[in-house]
Scaffold this active site. Sequence first.
Site, PDB file in Angstrom:
ATOM      1  N   LYS A  57       0.826  -1.214   0.000  1.00 49.06           N
ATOM      2  CA  LYS A  57       0.000   0.000   0.000  1.00 49.06           C
ATOM      3  C   LYS A  57       0.863   1.268   0.000  1.00 49.06           C
ATOM      4  O   LYS A  57       2.072   1.220   0.276  1.00 49.06           O
ATOM      5  CB  LYS A  57      -0.922  -0.034   1.219  1.00 49.06           C
TER       6      LYS A  57
ATOM      7  N   PHE B  17     -15.388   3.810   7.044  1.00 53.20           N
ATOM      8  CA  PHE B  17     -14.033   4.146   6.575  1.00 53.20           C
ATOM      9  C   PHE B  17     -13.870   4.013   5.058  1.00 53.20           C
ATOM     10  O   PHE B  17     -12.785   4.238   4.522  1.00 53.20           O
ATOM     11  CB  PHE B  17     -12.976   3.285   7.296  1.00 53.20           C
TER      12      PHE B  17
ATOM     13  N   ARG C 174       2.768  -6.274   9.147  1.00 53.62           N
ATOM     14  CA  ARG C 174       2.072  -5.122   9.740  1.00 53.62           C
ATOM     15  C   ARG C 174       2.666  -4.736  11.095  1.00 53.62           C
ATOM     16  O   ARG C 174       2.691  -3.553  11.448  1.00 53.62           O
ATOM     17  CB  ARG C 174       0.578  -5.420   9.839  1.00 53.62           C
TER      18      ARG C 174
ATOM     19  N   HIS D 152      -2.124  -5.346   1.716  1.00 52.59           N
ATOM     20  CA  HIS D 152      -3.422  -6.006   1.536  1.00 52.59           C
ATOM     21  C   HIS D 152      -3.163  -7.447   1.148  1.00 52.59           C
ATOM     22  O   HIS D 152      -2.202  -7.745   0.433  1.00 52.59           O
ATOM     23  CB  HIS D 152      -4.224  -5.336   0.403  1.00 52.59           C
TER      24      HIS D 152
HETATM   25  N1  UDP Z   1      -9.598  -0.156   7.554  1.00 51.64           N
HETATM   26  C1  UDP Z   1      -9.684   1.100   8.126  1.00 51.64           C
HETATM   27  N2  UDP Z   1     -10.366   1.231   9.307  1.00 51.64           N
HETATM   28  C2  UDP Z   1     -10.958   0.188   9.932  1.00 51.64           C
HETATM   29  C3  UDP Z   1     -10.876  -1.073   9.340  1.00 51.64           C
HETATM   30  C4  UDP Z   1     -10.188  -1.215   8.147  1.00 51.64           C
HETATM   31  O1  UDP Z   1      -9.154   2.063   7.605  1.00 51.64           O
HETATM   32  O2  UDP Z   1     -11.555   0.384  11.007  1.00 51.64           O
HETATM   33  C5  UDP Z   1      -8.886  -0.313   6.281  1.00 51.64           C
HETATM   34  C6  UDP Z   1      -7.530  -0.986   6.437  1.00 51.64           C
HETATM   35  O3  UDP Z   1      -6.615  -0.377   5.532  1.00 51.64           O
HETATM   36  C7  UDP Z   1      -7.815  -2.408   6.035  1.00 51.64           C
HETATM   37  C8  UDP Z   1      -8.860  -2.212   4.937  1.00 51.64           C
HETATM   38  O4  UDP Z   1      -9.653  -1.124   5.399  1.00 51.64           O
HETATM   39  O5  UDP Z   1      -6.650  -3.071   5.605  1.00 51.64           O
HETATM   40  C9  UDP Z   1      -9.749  -3.379   4.643  1.00 51.64           C
HETATM   41  O6  UDP Z   1     -10.342  -3.811   5.854  1.00 51.64           O
HETATM   42  P1  UDP Z   1     -10.422  -5.363   6.215  1.00 51.64           P
HETATM   43  O7  UDP Z   1     -11.297  -5.500   7.402  1.00 51.64           O
HETATM   44  O8  UDP Z   1     -10.767  -6.136   4.992  1.00 51.64           O
HETATM   45  O9  UDP Z   1      -8.922  -5.693   6.690  1.00 51.64           O
HETATM   46  P2  UDP Z   1      -7.762  -6.564   6.016  1.00 51.64           P
HETATM   47  O10 UDP Z   1      -8.422  -7.666   5.235  1.00 51.64           O
HETATM   48  O11 UDP Z   1      -6.971  -5.622   5.147  1.00 51.64           O
HETATM   49  O12 UDP Z   1      -6.949  -7.078   7.168  1.00 51.64           O
HETATM   50 MG    MG Z   2      -9.943  -7.631   3.847  1.00 54.70          MG
END
Ligand code: UDP
Ligand code: MG
Length: 136
Positions: free
Chosen positions: A12, A60, A105, A118
């Site tokens: 990212k 978000f 992370r 991601h």
């Molecule tokens: N995200 C955010 N705020 C939140 C949760 C998620 O900005 O409270 C963003 C974060 O960059 C995350 C992405 O949205 O990686 C997608 O969320 P997801 O729950 O799918 O998490 P991931 O699969 O990336 O762990």
């Molecule tokens: Mg996700």
Amino acid sequence: MSNIEQTLSIIKPDAMERNLDGEIKLMFEKDGFKIVKGKKIKLAKSEAEEFYKVHETKPFYNDLCEYLSSSPIMVMILEKENAVLANRKLMGATNPKDAEEGTIREKFGISIDKNSVHGSDSVDNAKIEISFFFKN
Ligand code: UDP
Ligand code: MG
């Protein structure tokens, strides 16, 4: 029985801006992933919105799409045994504060939104996400 899978990974903007792509690719390779394809691209906001459509009702969503399209990203197809789950494990929890030691992370994430990488969350979504970026 072997179960070779492919998954989609994105480095990212926050990580690209800090020139961490080389180090993150090394972490994938050291963990046994083959980087089958990779390219550096910059998304339009509309493309980020399409990619993250599953999150469109989340509070978000708009910030997330602004962020993903704010500067270049590295998209990659990663391959290994049980790649989808293995990549989620190597990435660590969504919130870097909760990510296990040694994960991408935990090492590089800045915050829950700027969490450096991601990764597809299922084999079905991996197929959808790979074809989104690599149309052939
Ligand atoms: N995200 C955010 N705020 C939140 C949760 C998620 O900005 O409270 C963003 C974060 O960059 C995350 C992405 O949205 O990686 C997608 O969320 P997801 O729950 O799918 O998490 P991931 O699969 O990336 O762990
Ligand atoms: Mg996700």
